[in-house]
Design an enzyme around this catalytic site. Structure first.
Site, PDB file in Angstrom:
ATOM      1  N   LYS A  51      -4.493   0.714   4.073  1.00 24.84           N
ATOM      2  CA  LYS A  51      -5.300   1.025   5.235  1.00 24.84           C
ATOM      3  C   LYS A  51      -4.668   2.125   6.064  1.00 24.84           C
ATOM      4  CE  LYS A  51      -6.019  -3.934   5.299  1.00 24.84           C
ATOM      5  NZ  LYS A  51      -5.447  -5.143   5.863  1.00 24.84           N
ATOM      6  N   ASP A 107      -0.535   8.709   5.003  1.00 26.27           N
ATOM      7  CA  ASP A 107       0.033   8.517   6.336  1.00 26.27           C
ATOM      8  C   ASP A 107       1.506   8.896   6.377  1.00 26.27           C
ATOM      9  OD1 ASP A 107       0.697   6.438   4.645  1.00 26.27           O
ATOM     10  OD2 ASP A 107       0.112   4.829   6.003  1.00 26.27           O
ATOM     11  N   ASP A 110       7.796   8.192   2.139  1.00 25.88           N
ATOM     12  CA  ASP A 110       9.135   7.693   2.420  1.00 25.88           C
ATOM     13  C   ASP A 110       9.982   7.918   1.157  1.00 25.88           C
ATOM     14  OD1 ASP A 110      11.218   6.257   3.534  1.00 25.88           O
ATOM     15  OD2 ASP A 110      10.262   4.310   3.394  1.00 25.88           O
ATOM     16  N   LYS A 138       9.357  11.394   5.621  1.00 23.29           N
ATOM     17  CA  LYS A 138      10.709  10.868   5.878  1.00 23.29           C
ATOM     18  C   LYS A 138      11.603  11.344   4.740  1.00 23.29           C
ATOM     19  CE  LYS A 138      10.268   6.296   7.667  1.00 23.29           C
ATOM     20  NZ  LYS A 138      10.450   4.856   7.378  1.00 23.29           N
ATOM     21  N   PHE A 160      11.850   3.241  11.295  1.00 29.21           N
ATOM     22  CA  PHE A 160      10.579   2.601  10.961  1.00 29.21           C
ATOM     23  C   PHE A 160       9.603   2.854  12.094  1.00 29.21           C
ATOM     24  CE2 PHE A 160       7.428  -0.621  10.156  1.00 29.21           C
ATOM     25  CZ  PHE A 160       7.317  -0.574   8.777  1.00 29.21           C
ATOM     26  N   VAL A 161       8.471   3.443  11.759  1.00 36.34           N
ATOM     27  CA  VAL A 161       7.498   3.817  12.789  1.00 36.34           C
ATOM     28  C   VAL A 161       6.182   3.073  12.594  1.00 36.34           C
ATOM     29  CG1 VAL A 161       8.469   6.092  13.283  1.00 36.34           C
ATOM     30  CG2 VAL A 161       6.818   5.840  11.418  1.00 36.34           C
ATOM     31  N   ARG A 173      -1.368  -0.847  14.039  1.00 38.01           N
ATOM     32  CA  ARG A 173      -2.088   0.282  13.433  1.00 38.01           C
ATOM     33  C   ARG A 173      -2.959   1.007  14.446  1.00 38.01           C
ATOM     34  NH1 ARG A 173      -1.853  -0.166   7.846  1.00 38.01           N
ATOM     35  NH2 ARG A 173      -1.974  -2.257   6.986  1.00 38.01           N
TER      36      ARG A 173
HETATM   37  P1  IMP Z   1       7.107   5.141  -0.197  1.00 33.35           P
HETATM   38  O1  IMP Z   1       8.511   4.617   0.010  1.00 33.35           O
HETATM   39  O2  IMP Z   1       7.042   6.625  -0.045  1.00 33.35           O
HETATM   40  O3  IMP Z   1       6.571   4.660  -1.522  1.00 33.35           O
HETATM   41  O4  IMP Z   1       6.216   4.512   0.926  1.00 33.35           O
HETATM   42  C1  IMP Z   1       5.665   3.245   0.727  1.00 33.35           C
HETATM   43  C2  IMP Z   1       4.844   2.777   1.872  1.00 33.35           C
HETATM   44  O5  IMP Z   1       5.732   2.165   2.796  1.00 33.35           O
HETATM   45  C3  IMP Z   1       4.068   3.781   2.707  1.00 33.35           C
HETATM   46  O6  IMP Z   1       2.821   4.112   2.150  1.00 33.35           O
HETATM   47  C4  IMP Z   1       3.883   2.985   3.967  1.00 33.35           C
HETATM   48  O7  IMP Z   1       2.796   2.097   3.817  1.00 33.35           O
HETATM   49  C5  IMP Z   1       5.162   2.194   4.033  1.00 33.35           C
HETATM   50  N1  IMP Z   1       6.114   2.808   4.976  1.00 33.35           N
HETATM   51  C6  IMP Z   1       7.166   3.603   4.718  1.00 33.35           C
HETATM   52  N2  IMP Z   1       7.814   3.930   5.858  1.00 33.35           N
HETATM   53  C7  IMP Z   1       7.122   3.327   6.858  1.00 33.35           C
HETATM   54  C8  IMP Z   1       7.288   3.283   8.285  1.00 33.35           C
HETATM   55  O8  IMP Z   1       8.197   3.872   8.893  1.00 33.35           O
HETATM   56  N3  IMP Z   1       6.360   2.552   8.953  1.00 33.35           N
HETATM   57  C9  IMP Z   1       5.332   1.881   8.371  1.00 33.35           C
HETATM   58  N4  IMP Z   1       5.158   1.898   7.040  1.00 33.35           N
HETATM   59  C10 IMP Z   1       6.046   2.604   6.289  1.00 33.35           C
HETATM   60 MG    MG Z   2       0.604   4.294   2.895  1.00 33.20          MG
END
Ligand code: IMP
Ligand code: MG
Length: 192
Positions: A51, A107, A110, A138, A160-161, A173
């Site tokens: 979402k 969005d 990470d 990030k 963490f945001v 959200r």
């Molecule tokens: P990835 O580590 O790039 O695979 O990110 C995985 C998912 O973790 C993202 O799509 C977000 O849903 C969640 N995520 C990563 N960092 C944050 C944060 O700082 N806040 C909220 N959700 C996060």
């Molecule tokens: Mg996401």
């Protein structure tokens, strides 16, 4: 003194606002202008992951000056369910993307594992082009070294945001700004 509700006591407090509502809206307009130029004459399909990407997609798409379609996917989150790096598709696209110009609107990126998984899924369907537009990046935590990130809203530090689509356990959200999450319980401050 009023007692705290269950939601309030269960949630970590918000820390500093990292990106204000005005900063978000200004940057989203800039990105929309760039995308409108770059995709002129193409068959643009904006694909977003539910979402978290919902708010960014809604704002970004309404500032585009070219025709574009939108579609959604949903997946299990790496963070919540499978730190081993296995994701699962919960909701697939409605649209056939073959031969179309697909922009994955995210969005946040990470580690990059989620985006890499989504790109793998989408590539097998032979889009004409496939690129990423992420609101937040990030970079400090990146595991996947090469992602086709064509548009980036803000590079942020390793914190963490929440807000503007990003959640902590489905909360926060709906905030119109991006704030850092602290680890003590607390309440939502004024929307300023
Ligand atoms: P990835 O580590 O790039 O695979 O990110 C995985 C998912 O973790 C993202 O799509 C977000 O849903 C969640 N995520 C990563 N960092 C944050 C944060 O700082 N806040 C909220 N959700 C996060
Ligand atoms: Mg996401």
């Amino acid at each position: 003194m009023r007692s705290l509700s269950q939601t309030e006591t269960a949630l970590p407090a918000l820390g500093d606002i990292l990106v204000s509502e005005a900063q978000l809206q200004a940057r989203v307009r800039e990105l929309a202008a760039e995308i409108s130029q770059d995709y002129a004459g193409q068959d643009l399909l904006l694909v977003t992951v539910l979402k978290g990407g919902l708010y960014f997609l809604a704002d970004l798409s309404r500032h585009l000056t070219l025709p574009a379609a939108i579609d959604f996917m949903a997946i299990t989150s790496y963070r919540a369910d499978s730190p081993s790096g296995v994701a699962r598709l919960l909701k697939d696209l409605d649209e056939d993307i073959t031969g179309r110009d697909v922009l994955l609107v995210e969005d946040i990126i990470d580690t990059g594992l989620t985006a890499a998984y989504l790109l793998r899924v989408l590539r097998t369907r032979s889009p004409a082009s496939l690129a990423i537009c992420t609101l937040l990046d990030k970079t400090a935590r990146r595991i996947v070294p090469t992602l086709p990130i064509r548009y980036r809203g803000f590079e942020i530090p390793d914190v963490f945001v929440v807000g503007y689509g990003l959640d902590f356990r489905q909360q926060y959200r709906t905030l119109p700004y991006i704030a850092v999450l602290k680890d003590e319980p607390g309440t939502i401050p004024d929307r300023r």
